[in-house]
Design a protein around this motif. Structure first.
Motif, PDB file in Angstrom:
ATOM      1  N   UNK A  44      16.889  -7.118 -18.028  1.00 24.38           N
ATOM      2  CA  UNK A  44      16.792  -6.038 -17.043  1.00 24.38           C
ATOM      3  C   UNK A  44      18.138  -5.359 -16.850  1.00 24.38           C
ATOM      4  N   UNK A  45      19.197  -6.130 -16.687  1.00 28.28           N
ATOM      5  CA  UNK A  45      20.514  -5.539 -16.445  1.00 28.28           C
ATOM      6  C   UNK A  45      21.013  -4.753 -17.647  1.00 28.28           C
ATOM      7  N   UNK A  46      20.632  -5.190 -18.864  1.00 28.39           N
ATOM      8  CA  UNK A  46      21.033  -4.476 -20.082  1.00 28.39           C
ATOM      9  C   UNK A  46      20.056  -3.365 -20.458  1.00 28.39           C
ATOM     10  N   UNK A  47      18.985  -3.214 -19.655  1.00 24.64           N
ATOM     11  CA  UNK A  47      17.936  -2.228 -19.935  1.00 24.64           C
ATOM     12  C   UNK A  47      17.321  -2.432 -21.315  1.00 24.64           C
ATOM     13  N   UNK A  48      17.186  -3.693 -21.696  1.00 24.10           N
ATOM     14  CA  UNK A  48      16.571  -4.046 -22.973  1.00 24.10           C
ATOM     15  C   UNK A  48      15.079  -4.242 -22.747  1.00 24.10           C
ATOM     16  N   UNK A  49      14.376  -3.138 -22.563  1.00 29.63           N
ATOM     17  CA  UNK A  49      12.997  -3.194 -22.091  1.00 29.63           C
ATOM     18  C   UNK A  49      11.996  -2.592 -23.072  1.00 29.63           C
ATOM     19  N   UNK A  50      12.435  -2.304 -24.301  1.00 29.35           N
ATOM     20  CA  UNK A  50      11.567  -1.587 -25.242  1.00 29.35           C
ATOM     21  C   UNK A  50      10.302  -2.354 -25.602  1.00 29.35           C
ATOM     22  N   UNK A  51      10.361  -3.683 -25.617  1.00 26.55           N
ATOM     23  CA  UNK A  51       9.184  -4.445 -26.023  1.00 26.55           C
ATOM     24  C   UNK A  51       8.339  -4.892 -24.837  1.00 26.55           C
ATOM     25  N   UNK A  52       8.606  -4.347 -23.664  1.00 22.15           N
ATOM     26  CA  UNK A  52       7.792  -4.668 -22.492  1.00 22.15           C
ATOM     27  C   UNK A  52       6.473  -3.914 -22.548  1.00 22.15           C
ATOM     28  N   UNK A  53       5.402  -4.593 -22.181  1.00 21.27           N
ATOM     29  CA  UNK A  53       4.095  -3.957 -22.082  1.00 21.27           C
ATOM     30  C   UNK A  53       3.877  -3.509 -20.644  1.00 21.27           C
ATOM     31  N   UNK A  70      15.547 -13.157 -18.562  1.00 27.83           N
ATOM     32  CA  UNK A  70      14.877 -11.986 -18.011  1.00 27.83           C
ATOM     33  C   UNK A  70      15.855 -11.112 -17.234  1.00 27.83           C
ATOM     34  N   UNK A  71      16.727 -11.722 -16.441  1.00 22.46           N
ATOM     35  CA  UNK A  71      17.736 -10.961 -15.685  1.00 22.46           C
ATOM     36  C   UNK A  71      18.641 -10.183 -16.625  1.00 22.46           C
ATOM     37  N   UNK A  72      19.027 -10.811 -17.732  1.00 17.67           N
ATOM     38  CA  UNK A  72      19.880 -10.136 -18.711  1.00 17.67           C
ATOM     39  C   UNK A  72      19.163  -8.955 -19.358  1.00 17.67           C
ATOM     40  N   UNK A  77       3.114 -23.852 -20.256  1.00 12.40           N
ATOM     41  CA  UNK A  77       3.636 -22.516 -20.551  1.00 12.40           C
ATOM     42  C   UNK A  77       4.495 -22.013 -19.394  1.00 12.40           C
ATOM     43  N   UNK A  78       5.724 -21.625 -19.704  1.00 20.14           N
ATOM     44  CA  UNK A  78       6.643 -21.095 -18.695  1.00 20.14           C
ATOM     45  C   UNK A  78       6.417 -19.591 -18.514  1.00 20.14           C
ATOM     46  N   UNK A  79       6.358 -19.176 -17.242  1.00 17.40           N
ATOM     47  CA  UNK A  79       6.289 -17.756 -16.916  1.00 17.40           C
ATOM     48  C   UNK A  79       7.189 -17.518 -15.703  1.00 17.40           C
ATOM     49  N   UNK A  80       7.996 -16.471 -15.766  1.00 17.93           N
ATOM     50  CA  UNK A  80       8.897 -16.160 -14.661  1.00 17.93           C
ATOM     51  C   UNK A  80       8.719 -14.709 -14.240  1.00 17.93           C
ATOM     52  N   UNK A  81       9.097 -14.438 -13.003  1.00 15.65           N
ATOM     53  CA  UNK A  81       8.964 -13.075 -12.464  1.00 15.65           C
ATOM     54  C   UNK A  81      10.258 -12.658 -11.791  1.00 15.65           C
ATOM     55  N   UNK A  82      10.475 -11.360 -11.783  1.00 12.89           N
ATOM     56  CA  UNK A  82      11.613 -10.789 -11.064  1.00 12.89           C
ATOM     57  C   UNK A  82      11.256  -9.377 -10.621  1.00 12.89           C
ATOM     58  N   UNK A  83      11.576  -9.060  -9.373  1.00  7.19           N
ATOM     59  CA  UNK A  83      11.391  -7.711  -8.833  1.00  7.19           C
ATOM     60  C   UNK A  83      12.750  -7.057  -8.754  1.00  7.19           C
ATOM     61  N   UNK A  84      12.868  -5.840  -9.311  1.00  3.41           N
ATOM     62  CA  UNK A  84      14.166  -5.164  -9.342  1.00  3.41           C
ATOM     63  C   UNK A  84      13.965  -3.660  -9.246  1.00  3.41           C
ATOM     64  N   UNK A  85      14.989  -2.997  -8.740  1.00  2.00           N
ATOM     65  CA  UNK A  85      14.990  -1.536  -8.672  1.00  2.00           C
ATOM     66  C   UNK A  85      15.784  -0.986  -9.848  1.00  2.00           C
ATOM     67  N   UNK A  86      15.194  -0.004 -10.535  1.00  2.00           N
ATOM     68  CA  UNK A  86      15.893   0.658 -11.634  1.00  2.00           C
ATOM     69  C   UNK A  86      16.138   2.121 -11.256  1.00  2.00           C
ATOM     70  N   UNK A  87      15.420   3.042 -11.887  1.00  2.00           N
ATOM     71  CA  UNK A  87      15.663   4.458 -11.637  1.00  2.00           C
ATOM     72  C   UNK A  87      14.697   5.079 -10.643  1.00  2.00           C
ATOM     73  N   UNK A  88      13.770   4.295 -10.136  1.00  2.00           N
ATOM     74  CA  UNK A  88      12.732   4.837  -9.277  1.00  2.00           C
ATOM     75  C   UNK A  88      12.891   4.365  -7.836  1.00  2.00           C
ATOM     76  N   UNK A  89      12.238   5.090  -6.933  1.00  2.00           N
ATOM     77  CA  UNK A  89      12.267   4.697  -5.526  1.00  2.00           C
ATOM     78  C   UNK A  89      11.554   3.366  -5.319  1.00  2.00           C
ATOM     79  N   UNK A  90      10.446   3.166  -6.037  1.00  2.00           N
ATOM     80  CA  UNK A  90       9.712   1.910  -5.954  1.00  2.00           C
ATOM     81  C   UNK A  90      10.301   0.894  -6.936  1.00  2.00           C
ATOM     82  N   UNK A  91      10.190  -0.388  -6.625  1.00  2.00           N
ATOM     83  CA  UNK A  91      10.708  -1.411  -7.537  1.00  2.00           C
ATOM     84  C   UNK A  91       9.785  -1.641  -8.726  1.00  2.00           C
TER      85      UNK A  91
END
Length: 254
Positions: free
Chosen positions: A220-229, A216-218, A164-178
């Motif tokens: 995040x950059x497109x803000x396609x996050x509606x199905x994120x838990x 995953x990068x795409x 099973x593949x799992x990937x992670x990415x840390x990014x800053x969006x609208x908040x001070x914390x990532x």
């Protein structure tokens, strides 16, 4: 080799400590996971393979195990790092020492034994085939073949294993914390009949991880996050506390 010295009490403490740390340093931990991933056959072992870009990787694997999978977690950590942080053996970690090639076969056999052991819970191994922390956007990825070697040994004993593949990415969006984003793919059931050999499997894992990271990068950059838990929500950052303070004092009306 440093072997697993699992402690239930220590695992409970580490789960509490990990959540505390995530709430302190992140705005949220968000997970993308296809339906049914936590419903794997508990009698079939699983290998989670992931990119290795952050110091946090060992922490969130434990967090996901507690929240979604309830498995016997095992994780491979480089000997030099685990020697400095031996407490990880208490939650299922064991070491691999690439500086001593003669020890590698024993480590791979040990990993296969852990995955093949009788248990009332699913045996799981989290592995980072890059072998070291590298920048999230490095391409191409290079994976060592240890995962394929472990997988083939397990198949000889159990007949099948999930990969099973799992990937992670840390990014800053609208908040001070990532934000910490985790993305899981659907598990692939590997058997003796469809196992393609170490070279082909390792190349496939590299390709899947690269495309998975790009996906995953795409998102995040497109803000396609509606199905994120939202697995975990962090404490309020300074900007949110200031906004709340201004609302309480009605300063936002000025």
């Amino acid at each position: 080799m440093l072997k697993v010295r699992r402690s239930s009490l220590y695992t409970l403490w580490f789960g509490w400590y990990s959540r505390r740390q995530f709430r302190r340093y992140f705005n949220s931990v968000c997970v993308f996971m296809p339906p049914g991933v936590p419903d794997m056959d508990p009698g079939t072992p699983v290998i989670f393979y992931a990119n290795h870009a952050y110091w946090w990787d060992g922490f969130w694997s434990q967090l996901c195990t507690e929240e979604y999978f309830h498995q016997n977690l095992h994780i491979i950590i480089e000997y030099q790092q685990l020697h400095k942080h031996r407490f990880f053996t208490r939650i299922g970690a064991f070491s691999l020492d690439r500086s001593r090639p003669r020890t590698l076969p024993a480590t791979l056999r040990y990993a296969a034994e852990l995955l093949s052991a009788d248990s009332d819970r699913q045996n799981a191994l989290w592995i980072f085939p890059q072998g070291k922390i590298e920048h999230i956007d490095k391409r191409p990825l290079f994976f060592f073949k240890g995962t394929a070697s472990i997988l083939s040994r397990v198949i000889e004993k159990t007949g099948q294993i999930y990969l099973l593949s799992v990937v992670s990415r840390i990014d800053y969006l609208e908040e001070q914390k990532p934000e910490l984003f985790l993305s899981f793919r659907a598990p692939l059931l590997v058997t003796a009949e469809n196992y393609s050999g170490p070279d082909e499997l390792t190349a496939s894992m590299q390709s899947i991880t690269e495309s998975h990271l790009d996906e995953l990068t795409s998102r995040i950059s497109d803000r396609n996050l509606d199905d994120a838990k939202i697995l975990l929500k962090g404490g309020s950052s300074i900007n949110r506390r200031v906004e709340k303070f201004r609302r309480v004092l009605h300063l936002d009306r000025a």
